[in-house]
Write an enzyme that holds these catalytic residues in place. Structure first.
Site, mmCIF file in Angstrom:
data_model
loop_
_atom_site.group_PDB
_atom_site.id
_atom_site.type_symbol
_atom_site.label_atom_id
_atom_site.label_comp_id
_atom_site.label_asym_id
_atom_site.label_seq_id
_atom_site.Cartn_x
_atom_site.Cartn_y
_atom_site.Cartn_z
ATOM 1 N N LYS A 1 0.852 -1.192 0.000
ATOM 2 C CA LYS A 1 0.000 0.000 0.000
ATOM 3 C C LYS A 1 0.888 1.243 0.000
ATOM 4 O O LYS A 1 1.594 1.510 0.970
ATOM 5 C CB LYS A 1 -0.897 0.034 1.237
ATOM 6 C CG LYS A 1 -1.951 1.149 1.089
ATOM 7 C CD LYS A 1 -2.607 1.517 2.382
ATOM 8 C CE LYS A 1 -1.880 2.603 3.110
ATOM 9 N NZ LYS A 1 -1.783 3.896 2.387
ATOM 10 N N GLU B 1 10.216 0.658 10.184
ATOM 11 C CA GLU B 1 11.196 1.733 9.934
ATOM 12 C C GLU B 1 10.499 3.038 10.275
ATOM 13 O O GLU B 1 9.634 3.496 9.521
ATOM 14 C CB GLU B 1 11.614 1.743 8.458
ATOM 15 C CG GLU B 1 12.405 0.537 8.021
ATOM 16 C CD GLU B 1 13.796 0.485 8.608
ATOM 17 O OE1 GLU B 1 14.261 1.480 9.204
ATOM 18 O OE2 GLU B 1 14.425 -0.580 8.511
ATOM 19 N N CYS C 1 13.482 10.653 7.018
ATOM 20 C CA CYS C 1 13.466 10.035 8.355
ATOM 21 C C CYS C 1 14.766 10.290 9.092
ATOM 22 O O CYS C 1 14.777 10.479 10.306
ATOM 23 C CB CYS C 1 13.202 8.542 8.236
ATOM 24 S SG CYS C 1 14.341 7.722 7.124
ATOM 25 N N GLU D 1 9.540 14.773 16.153
ATOM 26 C CA GLU D 1 9.892 14.844 14.736
ATOM 27 C C GLU D 1 8.964 15.833 14.029
ATOM 28 O O GLU D 1 7.745 15.671 14.082
ATOM 29 C CB GLU D 1 9.740 13.454 14.116
ATOM 30 C CG GLU D 1 10.194 13.381 12.688
ATOM 31 C CD GLU D 1 9.981 11.993 12.087
ATOM 32 O OE1 GLU D 1 8.913 11.398 12.324
ATOM 33 O OE2 GLU D 1 10.882 11.517 11.383
HETATM 34 P P1 NAD Z 1 2.262 7.632 8.508
HETATM 35 O O1 NAD Z 1 2.585 6.740 9.639
HETATM 36 O O2 NAD Z 1 1.205 8.646 8.687
HETATM 37 O O3 NAD Z 1 1.826 6.789 7.240
HETATM 38 C C1 NAD Z 1 2.665 5.808 6.661
HETATM 39 C C2 NAD Z 1 1.813 4.820 5.897
HETATM 40 O O4 NAD Z 1 0.974 4.137 6.836
HETATM 41 C C3 NAD Z 1 0.868 5.456 4.877
HETATM 42 O O5 NAD Z 1 0.813 4.626 3.744
HETATM 43 C C4 NAD Z 1 -0.470 5.467 5.614
HETATM 44 O O6 NAD Z 1 -1.577 5.451 4.764
HETATM 45 C C5 NAD Z 1 -0.370 4.170 6.399
HETATM 46 N N1 NAD Z 1 -1.239 4.095 7.571
HETATM 47 C C6 NAD Z 1 -1.719 5.103 8.335
HETATM 48 N N2 NAD Z 1 -2.490 4.620 9.339
HETATM 49 C C7 NAD Z 1 -2.494 3.266 9.212
HETATM 50 C C8 NAD Z 1 -3.101 2.196 9.939
HETATM 51 N N3 NAD Z 1 -3.869 2.413 10.999
HETATM 52 N N4 NAD Z 1 -2.874 0.931 9.528
HETATM 53 C C9 NAD Z 1 -2.093 0.675 8.461
HETATM 54 N N5 NAD Z 1 -1.512 1.645 7.717
HETATM 55 C C10 NAD Z 1 -1.695 2.930 8.093
HETATM 56 O O7 NAD Z 1 3.641 8.296 8.069
HETATM 57 P P2 NAD Z 1 3.868 9.368 6.910
HETATM 58 O O8 NAD Z 1 3.420 10.695 7.405
HETATM 59 O O9 NAD Z 1 3.332 8.851 5.618
HETATM 60 O O10 NAD Z 1 5.457 9.315 6.783
HETATM 61 C C11 NAD Z 1 6.306 10.031 7.568
HETATM 62 C C12 NAD Z 1 6.938 9.163 8.632
HETATM 63 O O11 NAD Z 1 7.655 8.080 8.021
HETATM 64 C C13 NAD Z 1 7.970 9.919 9.437
HETATM 65 O O12 NAD Z 1 7.804 9.629 10.800
HETATM 66 C C14 NAD Z 1 9.291 9.368 8.935
HETATM 67 O O13 NAD Z 1 10.354 9.483 9.848
HETATM 68 C C15 NAD Z 1 8.939 7.956 8.630
HETATM 69 N N6 NAD Z 1 9.912 7.359 7.696
HETATM 70 C C16 NAD Z 1 10.829 6.471 8.191
HETATM 71 C C17 NAD Z 1 11.796 5.906 7.339
HETATM 72 C C18 NAD Z 1 12.836 4.940 7.861
HETATM 73 O O14 NAD Z 1 13.464 4.311 7.045
HETATM 74 N N7 NAD Z 1 13.020 4.808 9.147
HETATM 75 C C19 NAD Z 1 11.810 6.264 5.990
HETATM 76 C C20 NAD Z 1 10.864 7.166 5.524
HETATM 77 C C21 NAD Z 1 9.912 7.714 6.392
#
Ligand code: NAD
Length: 500
Positions: free
Chosen positions: A184, A259, A293, A394
């Site tokens: 997804k 991650e 991230c 963050e």
């Molecule tokens: P998010 O957690 O809001 O969403 C990430 C994904 O999860 C999206 O596809 C979203 O639709 C999905 N999602 C949301 N709620 C869900 C649920 N209840 N069940 C299943 N899926 C769900 O994060 P974001 O705002 O899209 O991304 C930013 C975050 O990602 C930041 O915290 C960043 O640090 C992190 N990030 C980490 C890495 C790493 O490698 N550690 C890399 C990139 C981004």
């Protein structure tokens, strides 16, 4: 609304659907996407309901249980992965433009991501044909080997900051190991992933091996974490969602890798050439408008160079060319969405209220070439205290803080003083000092006199609340395998445990 940015060469006026069992499948609802560069409507995407997600999971299940993919030789799977890498390169211009248009990042950054994504497939295509497993001498007359096997159906959920690259970090090792997938993408940035999956199927993937479902977290993401037909969930995103996913995965105790976010420190000692440190600091926080991230969002700077560091950061930050991603002059693009613009501006207000001082930036940019795009100036806060939210949480935008230290111990206390543990950097010419500091940093990724260097060959992931497990490198492949021991008894007779 009339667009204020140059028209893109890629065609977004087409169907954007989920991809299930080897074919595009129209969803049940529509989402309007917007161009972050000016806020104008970009295109509509059809999103899946829970029945479609279930269908995708069943397709991946069948492809794993009955299909040829997990049983193919590693060489045959590698051929497909190499072909995918070449296909990405052939379409790199189109994919980079799509990424920049949907996510907002400058084209040159998107081009870098796309080439990295192609190489991720090459790396795992090579790795899967190399020796692995163990042959173990045991205290019995048996041949004992340990092998790695695919886990099964993998649910993969990715964020919007590196849409295509994050998907490829998951696709390449999972497919290489012989798993099948339902991924997804973020509801904000699905375009490049949809196009990529179409291209991947041109490279010989059997139907059902790779499915993508479009939609928000609750409708399309949660079922992947919950389903008993899914054997592993791999998630990249926020700590908040990561915890929800870990809970949901408990139902069938599926394997989980997470991650998550960071609040990564960059420590600068006074012996370092300050211009070099400032140059890296700008890259650490303003690359991809801070939506990284591993972003270096806390500069932990020795008190003797603090004022000079801030003055030089100010001078350089003012010159950063902020603008639409598809303008070749642009060095920093907009934020991805109005939601992220609100998150970032809220944090700027919180920091001011808590008493932090703005050294530069802090404003939203509108009008002229910015139109109604989602732009925030490169921003730096000084006079912060360790317990302020701007230091602990963050932001995920172009906002950093400077923290002052006197001693090495104090630098480490500040650097390790959050719940996160993704990345950290130290800048010094003193080799022993650099090693001491890196050893004491409680994080999974460290750099000495550098920042953001990311290689497909080495593990990526964090300590503490920055996640569970690792992606990339050999660790990234291991995370998509189960481990099996095989004992072959070389003795012919019975065991004789019980008397006859
Ligand atoms: P998010 O957690 O809001 O969403 C990430 C994904 O999860 C999206 O596809 C979203 O639709 C999905 N999602 C949301 N709620 C869900 C649920 N209840 N069940 C299943 N899926 C769900 O994060 P974001 O705002 O899209 O991304 C930013 C975050 O990602 C930041 O915290 C960043 O640090 C992190 N990030 C980490 C890495 C790493 O490698 N550690 C890399 C990139 C981004």
């Amino acid at each position: 609304m009339v667009s204020t940015v140059a028209k893109s060469k890629v065609n977004t006026d087409r169907n954007w659907h989920s991809f299930i069992d080897g074919k595009a499948e129209k969803g049940t609802t529509e989402r309007q996407l917007f161009n972050p560069a000016d806020g104008s409507p970009l295109c509509k995407v059809s999103e899946a309901d829970s029945k479609m997600v279930e269908k995708a999971i069943k397709s991946a299940r069948k492809a794993f249980d009955e299909g040829p993919w997990p049983k193919m030789t590693a060489y045959d799977r590698a051929k497909v992965l190499f072909a995918i890498a070449d296909k990405i390169d052939e379409h790199s211009e189109e994919l980079a433009e799509l990424e920049s248009l949907n996510q907002g990042k400058p084209l040159r950054e998107a081009q870098y991501d796309i080439s990295d994504a192609a190489n991720c497939f090459r790396y795992y295509a090579g790795l899967i044909t190399k020796p692995n497993g163990q042959h173990v001498p045991v205290p019995a007359n048996s041949e004992t080997t340990v092998v790695r096997e695919p886990i099964g159906v993998c649910g993969q959920i990715v964020p919007w900051n590196f849409p295509l690259l994050m998907a490829c970090w998951k696709f390449a090792p999972a497919l290489g190991a012989g798993n099948t997938i339902v991924l997804k993408p973020s509801e904000y940035t699905p375009l490049s992933t949809i196009r990529l999956v179409e291209l991947m199927y041109e490279c010989g993937l059997p139907a059902g091996v790779l499915n993508i479902v479009l939609g928000d977290g609750k409708t399309a993401g949660a079922p992947l974490a919950e389903s008993k037909l899914v054997d592993k969930v791999a998630f990249t995103g926020s700590v908040r969602t990561g915890k929800i996913i870990a809970q949901a995965a408990l139902g069938n105790l599926k394997k989980v890798t997470l991650e998550l976010g960071g609040k990564s420190p960059m420590i600068v000692f006074p012996d370092m050439d300050i211009d070099t440190a400032v140059d890296y600091a700008l890259f650490a926080i303003y690359c991809n408008a801070g939506q990284v991230c591993s972003a270096g969002s806390r500069f932990v700077v020795h008190e003797s160079i603090h004022d000079k560091f801030v003055a030089k950061m100010t001078e350089r930050a003012k010159k950063i060319k902020v603008g639409p991603g598809n303008d070749p002059e642009t060095e920093m693009g907009p934020l991805v969405s109005t939601q992220q613009l609100k998150t970032v501006t809220d944090y700027i207000e919180i920091a001011k209220k808590e008493g932090a001082k703005i050294a530069y930036g802090g404003n939203v940019l509108t009008g002229g070439k910015y139109g109604q795009g989602y732009y925030v100036e490169p921003t730096l806060f000084v006079d912060v205290k360790p317990d302020m939210r701007i230091v602990q949480e963050e932001v995920f935008g172009p906002v950093a803080v400077v923290q002052k230290f006197k001693t090495e111990e104090e630098a480490l206390e500040l650097a390790n003083g959050t719940d996160f543990g993704l990345a950290g950097a130290v800048f010094t010419n003193d080799l022993a000092l650099a090693h001491r500091v890196v050893k004491a940093l409680r994080c999974g990724i460290t750099w000495v006199n550098g920042y953001h260097f990311t290689y497909n060959e080495v593990p990526w992931g964090g300590y503490r609340q920055s996640g569970w497990g690792r992606e990339l490198g050999t660790f990234g492949l291991d995370a998509y395998t189960e481990v099996k021991q095989i004992n072959v008894n070389l003795d012919k007779g019975p065991i004789g445990w019980f008397e006859k």
